[in-house]
Design a protein around this motif. Structure first.
Motif, PDB file in Angstrom:
ATOM      1  N   GLU A 113       0.832  -1.195   0.000  1.00 23.25           N
ATOM      2  CA  GLU A 113       0.000   0.000   0.000  1.00 23.25           C
ATOM      3  C   GLU A 113       0.872   1.251   0.000  1.00 23.25           C
ATOM      4  O   GLU A 113       2.084   1.189   0.151  1.00 23.25           O
ATOM      5  CB  GLU A 113      -0.919  -0.001   1.227  1.00 23.25           C
ATOM      6  N   LYS A 286      -9.274   0.684  -0.225  1.00 18.79           N
ATOM      7  CA  LYS A 286      -8.278  -0.207   0.378  1.00 18.79           C
ATOM      8  C   LYS A 286      -8.905  -1.551   0.710  1.00 18.79           C
ATOM      9  O   LYS A 286      -9.887  -1.628   1.437  1.00 18.79           O
ATOM     10  CB  LYS A 286      -7.683   0.442   1.633  1.00 18.79           C
TER      11      LYS A 286
ATOM     12  N   PHE B  47       7.356   2.614   7.699  1.00 18.31           N
ATOM     13  CA  PHE B  47       6.425   3.646   7.277  1.00 18.31           C
ATOM     14  C   PHE B  47       5.376   3.968   8.326  1.00 18.31           C
ATOM     15  O   PHE B  47       4.430   4.666   8.066  1.00 18.31           O
ATOM     16  CB  PHE B  47       5.794   3.319   5.924  1.00 18.31           C
ATOM     17  N   PHE B 163     -10.919  -0.172   6.704  1.00 18.88           N
ATOM     18  CA  PHE B 163      -9.470  -0.145   6.485  1.00 18.88           C
ATOM     19  C   PHE B 163      -9.046   1.125   5.746  1.00 18.88           C
ATOM     20  O   PHE B 163      -7.968   1.681   5.986  1.00 18.88           O
ATOM     21  CB  PHE B 163      -9.062  -1.400   5.711  1.00 18.88           C
ATOM     22  N   THR B 164      -9.914   1.601   4.843  1.00 19.61           N
ATOM     23  CA  THR B 164      -9.582   2.791   4.053  1.00 19.61           C
ATOM     24  C   THR B 164      -9.345   4.021   4.940  1.00 19.61           C
ATOM     25  O   THR B 164      -8.634   4.942   4.557  1.00 19.61           O
ATOM     26  CB  THR B 164     -10.704   3.060   3.022  1.00 19.61           C
ATOM     27  N   PHE B 166      -7.600   4.109   7.563  1.00 20.76           N
ATOM     28  CA  PHE B 166      -6.322   4.012   8.273  1.00 20.76           C
ATOM     29  C   PHE B 166      -5.168   4.158   7.285  1.00 20.76           C
ATOM     30  O   PHE B 166      -5.280   3.751   6.131  1.00 20.76           O
ATOM     31  CB  PHE B 166      -6.240   2.685   9.032  1.00 20.76           C
ATOM     32  N   THR B 167      -4.068   4.759   7.779  1.00 20.24           N
ATOM     33  CA  THR B 167      -2.962   5.047   6.877  1.00 20.24           C
ATOM     34  C   THR B 167      -2.381   3.789   6.265  1.00 20.24           C
ATOM     35  O   THR B 167      -2.031   3.762   5.100  1.00 20.24           O
ATOM     36  CB  THR B 167      -1.853   5.801   7.646  1.00 20.24           C
ATOM     37  N   ASN B 168      -2.257   2.743   7.060  1.00 19.55           N
ATOM     38  CA  ASN B 168      -1.673   1.516   6.520  1.00 19.55           C
ATOM     39  C   ASN B 168      -2.077   0.341   7.402  1.00 19.55           C
ATOM     40  O   ASN B 168      -2.717   0.505   8.437  1.00 19.55           O
ATOM     41  CB  ASN B 168      -0.143   1.642   6.437  1.00 19.55           C
ATOM     42  N   GLN B 169      -1.662  -0.863   6.982  1.00 15.59           N
ATOM     43  CA  GLN B 169      -2.133  -2.063   7.674  1.00 15.59           C
ATOM     44  C   GLN B 169      -1.587  -2.176   9.092  1.00 15.59           C
ATOM     45  O   GLN B 169      -2.187  -2.845   9.932  1.00 15.59           O
ATOM     46  CB  GLN B 169      -1.825  -3.317   6.869  1.00 15.59           C
ATOM     47  N   LEU B 170      -0.471  -1.478   9.371  1.00 16.90           N
ATOM     48  CA  LEU B 170       0.046  -1.539  10.741  1.00 16.90           C
ATOM     49  C   LEU B 170      -0.860  -0.793  11.710  1.00 16.90           C
ATOM     50  O   LEU B 170      -1.156  -1.276  12.790  1.00 16.90           O
ATOM     51  CB  LEU B 170       1.454  -0.946  10.804  1.00 16.90           C
TER      52      LEU B 170
END
Lengths: 308, 226
Positions: A113, A286, B47, B163-164, B166-170
């Motif tokens: 991502e 996402k 990141f 999920f969208t 949030f900045t990333n999966q972490l």
């Protein structure tokens, strides 16, 4: 005259191309196909693009953000209808994707991502964290919640190296009887993993497990362990490669985590197609794609990053 | 005029050059090893912005939104389980939730009451087996009682979390960990773990479809022991 001729030739080429591929050009940009995982992405994108009537152009950025930026210019100059991208940097990739967007070309991200939404149309993200937790939980179970272990980490500049390590630790660190005796980066490399593992074994002969950030490092670690007469040490990898599948079936490596690379690439092209035809993918931007645990029970069903 | 300009340019160029030399000479090169030794056991997450406060976020939604959400949306397990054991996909379509279709398992928000027929506290991911009322002596589900909670069932059951956002999966993962941490603190920490066998329990919670399995593994949002 020359100019006219050139224009004529270009026009003819364009004509043939547009006759054969009514949908136009889809450009897929990935890291190097030397790694079968990325090759699987490129092949998956190409096959689906052709199936849906597009011309496919496969480009490789070699994890170099500058090169990736140039490839975006190529895609824009070639008048691509859409770009499929496994990107070379969560921040560095934002600018070229915005540039393509301004040129009217939508980008569909696969695998990794970026740190911004509303730039790409879709981000079909491989859930590395969830996968790492699956791998970590299997590792903990195989270890009986105790013992000394080693972690081999991927390339430190790669986002996924960090995410996977974090996922492993978020699971393993909750078990106080599991002790990490060494933790080194082997840069995703099989030979480097072999060498690092050799010296780790010399310094720490009493180890029961090795958890690895990817499959190539797991292969290297397993080979070094076997060479040292420690073939019964539990080794777990990540990716779901055919090499590790065979190792699991032979009783060596115990588990890995499959990321559906081929399917993710196909999905991106399907969503690009839908977006080009209807103006929307109908899905959230996402999208997390869960990983699947592979062990001796289902390894025989694994083939080229997909479960049969 | 021209010559003054040029000498002025030259002067500026000299200053820039001087600053550059000064800046470079004042740099110390720190070898990578030192850094990784400092971070032993925890590597930098390349990141992660570090600005996302997962615990705070989770605390803010827990009492206000999560608990009421489960109180309102939970489906009785006796309605769900017969369909689930016949066809998980059908159960998902009828009763489940997931943010998107492909590549995500179904999540279920459930409630039930029953007797504890087994206690597994050997593992740190401790569970109890529950025989739902009407009891037949066999286990219908396992309920996670921590301190380690597997999966992200609670986060993934909340239709107001995307999920969208949030900045990333972490960050998204940190939220799940923070929610599970609250379960450990608010729901299961006060359990009398050695005396659970045979007790009657009532709960709400979430479970997620597991790979190649029909195990119902519930993470509780509320849990009462009688």
């Amino acid at each position: 005259m020359k100019k006219m001729l050139a224009a004529g030739v270009t026009f003819c080429c364009f004509l043939t191309a547009s006759m054969v591929y009514a949908g136009g050009l889809i450009v897929a940009i990935t890291p190097s196909p030397d790694n079968p995982f990325f090759k699987s992405e490129a092949v998956g994108a190409e096959a689906k693009a052709k199936e849906l009537g597009y011309e496919a152009l496969l480009l490789v950025h070699d994890d170099d953000a500058n090169k990736q930026s140039e490839l975006f210019d190529t895609a824009i100059a070639r008048g691509a209808k859409a770009i499929i991208l496994d990107n070379a940097g969560a921040d560095a990739s934002i600018a070229p994707i915005e540039r393509a967007k301004k040129a009217g070309i939508p980008t569909f991200l696969i695998d990794r991502e970026i740190n911004k939404t509303d730039v790409a149309i879709a981000q079909i993200v491989s859930n590395n964290y969830q996968g790492a937790k699956l791998g970590g939980e299997e590792f903990v179970k195989l270890m009986g919640e105790k013992g000394n272990f080693v972690e081999l980490v991927g390339k430190e500049s790669d986002t996924n190296a960090g995410i996977r390590s974090q996922g492993y630790h978020d699971v393993i660190d909750q078990y106080p009887d599991l002790k990490m005796v060494a933790r080194q980066s082997a840069n995703w490399s099989q030979t480097e993993a072999y060498e690092k593992m050799e010296s780790i074994i010399q310094a720490n002969p009493d180890i029961q497990g090795v958890i690895c950030g990817n499959d190539t490092m797991a292969m290297g670690a397993m080979a070094a362990l076997k060479a040292a007469g420690k073939g019964d040490v539990i080794v777990v990898g990540f990716d779901g490669s055919n090499d590790v599948r065979d190792s699991i079936l032979a009783g060596d490596i115990k588990a890995t985590v499959l990321q559906p690379a081929y399917r993710i690439a196909e999905m991106a092209v399907e969503q690009a197609d839908k977006y080009l035809k209807t103006g929307s993918t109908g899905l959230p931007e996402k999208q997390l794609m869960d990983c699947v645990l592979i062990n001796s029970e289902n390894a025989s069903k694994l083939e080229t990053f997909a479960l049969k | 005029m021209k010559s003054i300009n040029r000498s002025g340019d030259r002067f500026i160029a000299q200053i820039v050059l001087f600053i550059c030399i000064f800046a470079i000479s004042s740099c110390t090169i720190v070898p990578d090893e030192e850094k990784s030794e400092e971070n032993d056991g925890k590597i930098d997450i390349y990141f992660a912005s570090g600005t996302f406060k997962a615990d705070e976020y989770a605390e803010n939604i827990w009492g206000k939104r999560v608990v009421p959400f489960f109180k309102e949306k939970s489906l009785p397990l006796e309605t769900l389980l017969p369909v689930w054991h016949k066809d998980q996909q059908a159960a998902g379509n009828e009763f489940g939730y997931r943010e998107k279709a492909e590549g995500s398992p179904w999540n279920f928000r459930v409630k039930g009451s029953g007797n504890v027929v087994a206690v597994n506290t050997q593992s740190r991911a401790s569970t109890i087996d529950v025989d739902l009322i009407p009891c037949d002596g066999t286990s219908d589900l396992v309920l996670q009682i921590g301190p380690v909670f597997k999966g992200s069932s609670i986060r993934d059951s909340l239709d107001f979390i995307s999920f969208t956002d949030f900045t990333n999966q972490l960050e998204f993962a940190q939220l799940s960990n923070a929610l599970n941490k609250i379960v450990g603190k608010e729901v299961t920490s006060t359990l009398d773990r050695d005396n659970l066998m045979g007790k009657k329990v009532s709960f709400t919670g979430a479970f997620t479809q597991l790979q190649d399995s029909d195990l119902v593994r519930v993470t509780p949002v509320s849990l009462e022991v009688e």
